[in-house]
Design a protein around this motif. Sequence first.
Motif: not given
Lengths: 416, 416
Positions: A22, A130, A271, A276, A291-293, A299-300, A303, B268, B284-286, B288-290
């Motif tokens: 990265v 991540g 959910a 995840y 906080f979700y991911g 990769g993550p 980051s 989500p 990228t590269p992380m 998906e986050l929420m």
Amino acid sequence: MSRKITIGIIGLGNIGSALAGVLSTNHQVILRNSGVDIRVKKVCDIKKRKTPFSFTSNPYDIINDPEIDVVVECIGGVNPALKLVLAALYNSKHVVTPNKELVAKHMKQLQKVAGENKVSLMFEASVGGGIPIIQPIKECLPANNITEIYGIVNGTTNYILSQMTEAGKEFSDALKEAQAKGYAEPNPSADINGNDAAYKAAILASVAFQIEVNMKDVYFEGITKVAQEDIQYAADIGYLIKLLAITKKVGKEVEIRVHPTLVPKWHPLAAVSDNYNAIYVKGTPMGELMFYGQGAGGGPTASALVADLISIAHCSLPITHYSLLKSKIRNISQVQSRYYIRLQAPDRYGVLAGISKAFAKKKVSIAAVVQKEMVGNVATIVIMVHTVAERNLKAALAEVKKLSVVRKVCNVIRIV
Amino acid sequence: MSRKITIGIIGLGNIGSALAGVLSTNHQVILRNSGVDIRVKKVCDIKKRKTPFSFTSNPYDIINDPEIDVVVECIGGVNPALKLVLAALYNSKHVVTPNKELVAKHMKQLQKVAGENKVSLMFEASVGGGIPIIQPIKECLPANNITEIYGIVNGTTNYILSQMTEAGKEFSDALKEAQAKGYAEPNPSADINGNDAAYKAAILASVAFQIEVNMKDVYFEGITKVAQEDIQYAADIGYLIKLLAITKKVGKEVEIRVHPTLVPKWHPLAAVSDNYNAIYVKGTPMGELMFYGQGAGGGPTASALVADLISIAHCSLPITHYSLLKSKIRNISQVQSRYYIRLQAPDRYGVLAGISKAFAKKKVSIAAVVQKEMVGNVATIVIMVHTVAERNLKAALAEVKKLSVVRKVCNVIRIV
């Protein structure tokens, strides 16, 4: 206005090489996004690896390099990571690490040495992969009295439980599938026994409540005993089963524990499926956050490591500004919880009367009972009890086990 | 090692007074959590308010006070907030604001003046209330090429849509209930028309892609046309309807738009109900986050304002390190999307043939059709089409409307 930092990476496994990748491919993106020019001066591994950066097999070539500002430790485990990280801190180098075991077991010593040498010890990537969580707690939520954190912090077990829930699989089949997909290790014990999540629970508690945590005080229990039947009974009463890392303040004490937990279907954590992760934080005045991911993967994780590097570059003072407080970690026997209990009786007559009596003796109050049709000679009974201290429940269950009308207490699972 | 910053608060409405309250009651919590001693030197409002801090009705008593490092603007709207914020920046004071309209409309000018005066303009609280999102994007995600952000950024409309979904209410009843609960203003138009979410979409786009955004280029559409029937048809095919603020990179262009959107039930964002907000970020590269939490209210907003104050205190350099790029914002007619179309036909014979022909002519390809039992003489037909440019869909619908077999195109909703 750009700043330059020079780093060395020790350990080029999955995470170290993802970070190097990265930093190479996204160098301009990072510079534009942050104003920070991250230069990788040297990378190190015990065996020779292909890399666009200068390679060494001696970690002290990095630790002793006067041009290197930050050492990123990507070895994992305590040995030799602890020795190398300490050496780097003593050399006044900032350290960034995704190493949850190292941080959970040696946080106090590492922060002390970092503070004495006026450098930062950063470990965003050690919890939630991540997902930004350590920095947001430290930098975005200081207005708050944080009271509770519940997290799904292990992707392997969340994948297995999701497969058991969504595809009706048994634990052993779901585990095999997780291994086939690369979500579980060939030796999955640290994940499925809750050990990995326990490190993360300790780190979250330490950061949120600024306390010292001794790993021996962290209660953990894995998912190996969760049966397909439990998943189904939980669903019938409106719950899913998740492996949660939980830490909360209770008066002057702190709870830190990891175990399978019944989570109501309407809860945002319910959910969170597949591999995840998600971390739910409660505090005043902010209310509830989640906080979700992706909680793992090169990769993550890379980051998150870069986030720490940027943070070091942006801030002039070391980020560890506080000393860890001593705090009493509550023993699991004193923890208060609601419980789900699944048991088998050879015949249903007299069972509830016997159980009710045994429970009442230990002040355990029944909230709900579900009885299904008998299969052969066996009736399965599921009982939910109101909030009670664990030692009382255990005492009540010891009585229940003695009843002639009860064949077996199959499982006991806490309810969030 | 603690740092002191001295601040003034202009505007003591819901948010300003919540901030003053938190800084007073949680002063020690904040000091312990962050190492920052935040001193409120003066607070200002046009009318006299009860406050533990020194009060003035003249904002320039704050703006011109040489001891004040940071001005927190809690007036809202553009007038007189813009004038006062500019005056503060010209006086080399950092500015913290939750004012989405001000930031969305005048970001470029404000950042320029802040940069020239070597101070920071911070607006964490302008999007997502108590949810950390602006700082995480800037500080935690710089390793990433962010490609898309989808957000539920308006609690009022999310509450209304949740009530329509979960309790089967019609829009007007759900709105009345939201007003009774204080989730909607007596004049709810800025929320229900999508205007509020459009400001937040513009800010997210500007921060994530570091671009200038002119509000006239932001397409927005509210929820007033969403009917209970749409909610039900969406549910039948596995979707919920949410008001989303969407921004994404498409080649060298950027999309910024707000509209009701069909979100699959497994996503989500679908689990975000009641008046909660959540912002979903892809990169990228992380992966998906929420980020999920309370998107409005005094307490959560105050939490975010304190985050900005801490950030200013922790960092030695102004945080705005980049200039905003010019970028082409894609016109809504060129946006590509999948669509849900609900229409009524007096009789079902010949309808699908006619529609299919009209669609094919404009290269619109049908993905699925749902027909329910006729009610009286009217058949409702729901069509989902594959990804297509909006102008093609509009042209196809113009043809469809001319068909004698179609009575009415009732609603057209984009699918995420």
